[in-house]
Structure formats: structure tokens, C-alpha cells
Design a protein around this motif. Structure first.
Motif: not given
Length: 115
Positions: A2-6, A107-115, A94-97
Motif C-alpha cells: 500500500v502506498q500513501l501520499v500526503e 513520506q510525511g509532510t511538514q507543518v510549521t506554525v509560526s507565533s 505522517y499518514c499511516s495505515a
């Protein structure tokens, strides 16, 4: 296999929103559970939210009321709607199944929250 693409990560200011998507290469009803995890620098990977085949959802306490996991069975995609984002939400998501005991990861996707 299974391939997962975020997709959907990025930079956002505190209080903002993002929606992550995870497209699976197989029927998501064949998965026992699908989930979103995150890993911040220097920290262990943690479960953020999960959804079972039956549609039951579960969230880590720190995101309850702010994040929502959902799915589109036609598109074989799950989503993570993230509202009221905080700097401490900054991480690689990361998405997981899991199917018949076998785990799969995106593979993961970066989330950056600035203050």
C-alpha cells in the motif's frame, strides 16, 4: 503493498488552519485503521488521530476540539482538518495505515506554525 501520499502541509500563523490529505493506493475499507501521526524535532512520533473501518475516531488530548479526521471512500483518501493551530503543532505529519497487521507509512509532510 500500500502506498500513501500526503499533501497539504505548509507554513501557517498561529490560529490558522490547514488541511492535510493522504491518498492511498488501495481501498481504504481494506484497512483496519488509518491514522495521522506527527513527529516534532527531538521528540518521539505520536499518534494524533485515527479512524477505523467502522468510522470510529480517536484523538490525542492536545488536539481534541481543534483537529478532525475524515475520509472520502470514493477517493481512497483521508484528511486531517487542523484549526486553531498552535506553534506546538509544528511537526512532520505522517499518514499511516494498517492492514492485516502490516503497517504502512507515507513520506510525511511538514507543518510549521509560526507565533
Amino acid at each position: 503493498q500500500v502506498q500513501l501520499v500526503e499533501s497539504g502541509g505548509g507554513l501557517v500563523q498561529a490560529g490558522g488552519s490547514l488541511r492535510l490529505a493522504c491518498a492511498a493506493s488501495a481501498n481504504i475499507f481494506s484497512m483496519n485503521v488509518m491514522a495521522w501521526y506527527r513527529q516534532a524535532p527531538g521528540k518521539q512520533r505520536e499518534l494524533v488521530a485515527q479512524i477505523t473501518t467502522g468510522g470510529f475516531t480517536n484523538y490525542v488530548d492536545s488536539v481534541k476540539g481543534r483537529f478532525t479526521i475524515s475520509r472520502d471512500v470514493v477517493k481512497n483518501t483521508i484528511y486531517l482538518q487542523m484549526n486553531s493551530l498552535k506553534p506546538e503543532d509544528t511537526a512532520v505529519y505522517y499518514c499511516s495505515a494498517q492492514r492485516t497487521g502490516t503497517p504502512y507509512w507515507g513520506q510525511g509532510t511538514q507543518v510549521t506554525v509560526s507565533s
